[in-house]
Scaffold this motif. Sequence first.
Motif, PDB file in Angstrom:
ATOM      1  N   TRP A 113      75.264  23.580  26.816  1.00  0.00           N
ATOM      2  CA  TRP A 113      74.227  23.155  25.869  1.00  0.00           C
ATOM      3  C   TRP A 113      72.827  23.580  26.317  1.00  0.00           C
ATOM      4  CZ3 TRP A 113      75.912  17.283  25.682  1.00  0.00           C
ATOM      5  CH2 TRP A 113      77.145  17.179  25.016  1.00  0.00           C
ATOM      6  N   ALA A 114      71.971  23.725  25.317  1.00  0.00           N
ATOM      7  CA  ALA A 114      70.516  23.845  25.488  1.00  0.00           C
ATOM      8  C   ALA A 114      70.093  24.814  26.587  1.00  0.00           C
ATOM      9  CB  ALA A 114      69.908  22.458  25.741  1.00  0.00           C
ATOM     10  N   PRO A 115      70.453  26.093  26.486  1.00  0.00           N
ATOM     11  CA  PRO A 115      70.047  27.059  27.517  1.00  0.00           C
ATOM     12  C   PRO A 115      68.537  27.285  27.525  1.00  0.00           C
ATOM     13  CG  PRO A 115      70.986  28.203  25.630  1.00  0.00           C
ATOM     14  CD  PRO A 115      71.208  26.739  25.390  1.00  0.00           C
ATOM     15  N   ASP A 116      68.019  27.515  28.701  1.00  0.00           N
ATOM     16  CA  ASP A 116      66.597  27.830  28.890  1.00  0.00           C
ATOM     17  C   ASP A 116      66.518  29.046  29.800  1.00  0.00           C
ATOM     18  OD1 ASP A 116      63.537  26.606  29.035  1.00  0.00           O
ATOM     19  OD2 ASP A 116      64.152  27.549  30.916  1.00  0.00           O
ATOM     20  N   VAL A 117      65.851  30.101  29.337  1.00  0.00           N
ATOM     21  CA  VAL A 117      65.734  31.333  30.122  1.00  0.00           C
ATOM     22  C   VAL A 117      64.263  31.602  30.405  1.00  0.00           C
ATOM     23  CG1 VAL A 117      66.112  33.827  30.160  1.00  0.00           C
ATOM     24  CG2 VAL A 117      67.871  32.304  29.203  1.00  0.00           C
ATOM     25  N   SER A 118      63.970  31.955  31.633  1.00  0.00           N
ATOM     26  CA  SER A 118      62.604  32.301  32.034  1.00  0.00           C
ATOM     27  C   SER A 118      62.658  33.469  33.007  1.00  0.00           C
ATOM     28  CB  SER A 118      61.910  31.091  32.683  1.00  0.00           C
ATOM     29  OG  SER A 118      62.616  30.662  33.835  1.00  0.00           O
ATOM     30  N   SER A 119      61.543  34.167  33.135  1.00  0.00           N
ATOM     31  CA  SER A 119      61.460  35.291  34.071  1.00  0.00           C
ATOM     32  C   SER A 119      60.975  34.794  35.422  1.00  0.00           C
ATOM     33  CB  SER A 119      60.520  36.366  33.532  1.00  0.00           C
ATOM     34  OG  SER A 119      59.218  35.834  33.348  1.00  0.00           O
ATOM     35  N   ARG A 120      61.367  35.530  36.466  1.00  0.00           N
ATOM     36  CA  ARG A 120      60.922  35.215  37.825  1.00  0.00           C
ATOM     37  C   ARG A 120      60.021  36.333  38.331  1.00  0.00           C
ATOM     38  NH1 ARG A 120      66.029  33.053  41.253  1.00  0.00           N
ATOM     39  NH2 ARG A 120      66.810  35.180  40.910  1.00  0.00           N
ATOM     40  N   GLU A 121      59.308  36.047  39.401  1.00  0.00           N
ATOM     41  CA  GLU A 121      58.269  36.961  39.882  1.00  0.00           C
ATOM     42  C   GLU A 121      58.805  38.349  40.185  1.00  0.00           C
ATOM     43  OE1 GLU A 121      56.470  35.080  43.202  1.00  0.00           O
ATOM     44  OE2 GLU A 121      55.282  33.672  41.997  1.00  0.00           O
ATOM     45  N   GLU A 122      60.026  38.439  40.713  1.00  0.00           N
ATOM     46  CA  GLU A 122      60.558  39.740  41.116  1.00  0.00           C
ATOM     47  C   GLU A 122      61.171  40.504  39.952  1.00  0.00           C
ATOM     48  OE1 GLU A 122      64.035  36.917  41.598  1.00  0.00           O
ATOM     49  OE2 GLU A 122      61.851  36.893  41.678  1.00  0.00           O
ATOM     50  N   GLY A 123      61.091  39.933  38.734  1.00  0.00           N
ATOM     51  CA  GLY A 123      61.565  40.641  37.555  1.00  0.00           C
ATOM     52  C   GLY A 123      62.948  40.257  37.088  1.00  0.00           C
ATOM     53  N   THR A 124      63.619  39.353  37.797  1.00  0.00           N
ATOM     54  CA  THR A 124      64.920  38.869  37.349  1.00  0.00           C
ATOM     55  C   THR A 124      64.728  37.680  36.415  1.00  0.00           C
ATOM     56  OG1 THR A 124      65.148  37.422  39.278  1.00  0.00           O
ATOM     57  CG2 THR A 124      66.042  39.672  39.452  1.00  0.00           C
ATOM     58  N   PHE A 125      65.843  37.190  35.883  1.00  0.00           N
ATOM     59  CA  PHE A 125      65.771  36.121  34.885  1.00  0.00           C
ATOM     60  C   PHE A 125      66.631  34.940  35.319  1.00  0.00           C
ATOM     61  CE2 PHE A 125      64.541  39.996  32.870  1.00  0.00           C
ATOM     62  CZ  PHE A 125      63.485  39.618  32.055  1.00  0.00           C
ATOM     63  N   LEU A 126      66.128  33.752  35.004  1.00  0.00           N
ATOM     64  CA  LEU A 126      66.747  32.498  35.411  1.00  0.00           C
ATOM     65  C   LEU A 126      67.220  31.745  34.174  1.00  0.00           C
ATOM     66  CD1 LEU A 126      67.267  30.197  37.537  1.00  0.00           C
ATOM     67  CD2 LEU A 126      64.917  29.451  37.053  1.00  0.00           C
ATOM     68  N   LEU A 127      68.472  31.327  34.188  1.00  0.00           N
ATOM     69  CA  LEU A 127      69.056  30.540  33.105  1.00  0.00           C
ATOM     70  C   LEU A 127      69.358  29.139  33.607  1.00  0.00           C
ATOM     71  CD1 LEU A 127      70.632  30.050  30.381  1.00  0.00           C
ATOM     72  CD2 LEU A 127      72.644  31.016  31.557  1.00  0.00           C
ATOM     73  N   TYR A 128      68.802  28.128  32.912  1.00  0.00           N
ATOM     74  CA  TYR A 128      69.221  26.741  33.091  1.00  0.00           C
ATOM     75  C   TYR A 128      70.095  26.359  31.898  1.00  0.00           C
ATOM     76  CZ  TYR A 128      65.480  25.999  36.590  1.00  0.00           C
ATOM     77  OH  TYR A 128      64.667  26.050  37.703  1.00  0.00           O
ATOM     78  N   TYR A 129      71.068  25.502  32.133  1.00  0.00           N
ATOM     79  CA  TYR A 129      71.931  25.044  31.049  1.00  0.00           C
ATOM     80  C   TYR A 129      72.573  23.721  31.461  1.00  0.00           C
ATOM     81  CZ  TYR A 129      75.588  26.875  34.111  1.00  0.00           C
ATOM     82  OH  TYR A 129      76.390  27.113  35.200  1.00  0.00           O
ATOM     83  N   SER A 130      73.127  23.025  30.505  1.00  0.00           N
ATOM     84  CA  SER A 130      73.915  21.829  30.761  1.00  0.00           C
ATOM     85  C   SER A 130      75.367  22.134  30.440  1.00  0.00           C
ATOM     86  CB  SER A 130      73.410  20.667  29.904  1.00  0.00           C
ATOM     87  OG  SER A 130      74.293  19.572  29.972  1.00  0.00           O
ATOM     88  N   ALA A 131      76.299  21.593  31.242  1.00  0.00           N
ATOM     89  CA  ALA A 131      77.726  21.797  31.001  1.00  0.00           C
ATOM     90  C   ALA A 131      78.498  20.586  31.521  1.00  0.00           C
ATOM     91  CB  ALA A 131      78.218  23.080  31.653  1.00  0.00           C
ATOM     92  N   PHE A 132      79.762  20.506  31.116  1.00  0.00           N
ATOM     93  CA  PHE A 132      80.563  19.338  31.465  1.00  0.00           C
ATOM     94  C   PHE A 132      81.185  19.489  32.848  1.00  0.00           C
ATOM     95  CE2 PHE A 132      84.385  16.611  31.230  1.00  0.00           C
ATOM     96  CZ  PHE A 132      83.749  15.406  30.945  1.00  0.00           C
ATOM     97  N   HIS A 133      81.079  18.429  33.647  1.00  0.00           N
ATOM     98  CA  HIS A 133      81.639  18.365  34.982  1.00  0.00           C
ATOM     99  C   HIS A 133      82.836  17.420  34.949  1.00  0.00           C
ATOM    100  CE1 HIS A 133      82.164  17.810  39.229  1.00  0.00           C
ATOM    101  NE2 HIS A 133      81.012  18.374  39.571  1.00  0.00           N
TER     102      HIS A 133
END
Length: 336
Positions: A113-133
């Motif tokens: 659910w609800a993915p969030d993507v942002s860029s990082r200083e070195e040019g790569t990309f970071l994904l946050y998300y929620s999932a079932f554990h």
Amino acid sequence: MQRFPRYSRRATLITAALTLLSGPVTRARAAGPRDTDASDVAHLVIDRDFPDPDVIDVDGTRYAYATNSGGTNVQVATADALDGPWRRQPDALPSSNLPEWVGPDAQGFPNVWAPDVSSREEGTFLLYYSAFHPGNQQQCLGAATAESPGGPFVPAGPQPLVCGPGRGDIIDPASFVDSDGCRYLLYKDSRGARARGGPATIRLRPVAADGLTQQGPETVLLRSTRPEEAGIVEAPTLVRRPEGYVLFYSANAFDSGRYFTNYATSSALTGPYTKAPGAFLSKDKLGGEVTDPGGQDVVADASHIVFHGDLAEPGGPRGMYLAELRWNGLHPVLIG
């Protein structure tokens, strides 16, 4: 935001059918009965199930991400302009890339659910998300990285980023980088796992520049305090303005017909935050044309806001809407 129970069988079949279509399946304005200007404020730009939209701009291409639907864990669409047309892209987090801690819930879904993507200083990309554990029987937050904004994203580790026994579902992650370059993670914490109307808070946690290393204790920024919120505040989006900070959030149950978006303001990052009266986005505010507007994101220059709204009945597919903003100090104003 809360998404339990799952969509109705009818809504799921509609979504699955749309997934089989080839080529662009979105457009700047929908045809037919939903071809509405929502009182000249909000415009439907993705006319298919695309909940909890998150939008970034990478070298002039807009990337939009959304909650799982139609067999895709993290939906991706791209466009040259915010009003589209939006083009469907491959899954940014295919099932083969899900970490070991993610598993099916009682209905057999991993609930990404609800993915969030942002860029990082070195040019790569970071994904946050929620999932079932499955081990904890709750939603937890995960992180993944990629060389491209479209992925595929690779899990950052074998364990969730934020989770733990005794907590409720942890969902709706959002990244925020302050004017001094410090990075933070926001999320919703519900102390009653999937409890409709259970107490909820929005929290802020400092992280390192990589977005993966926690660097301090969490701070509660906002609580559910108003009857119309029904015990729910979620989907945080934090915006830095010259005068201070604006925290957008959604409230009430996502499929209640009374879901809405509001904002709170503060002169300091960690608060206290003061909620604006009433609602910023609601069915009434949008002329009755959009039901359950929420799960919002503000684009990087704070000139537009995207959010989802019901395409048919509450609890069914939700499309992505776009509205233009102007600002009066810390107070956003819808243009239209």
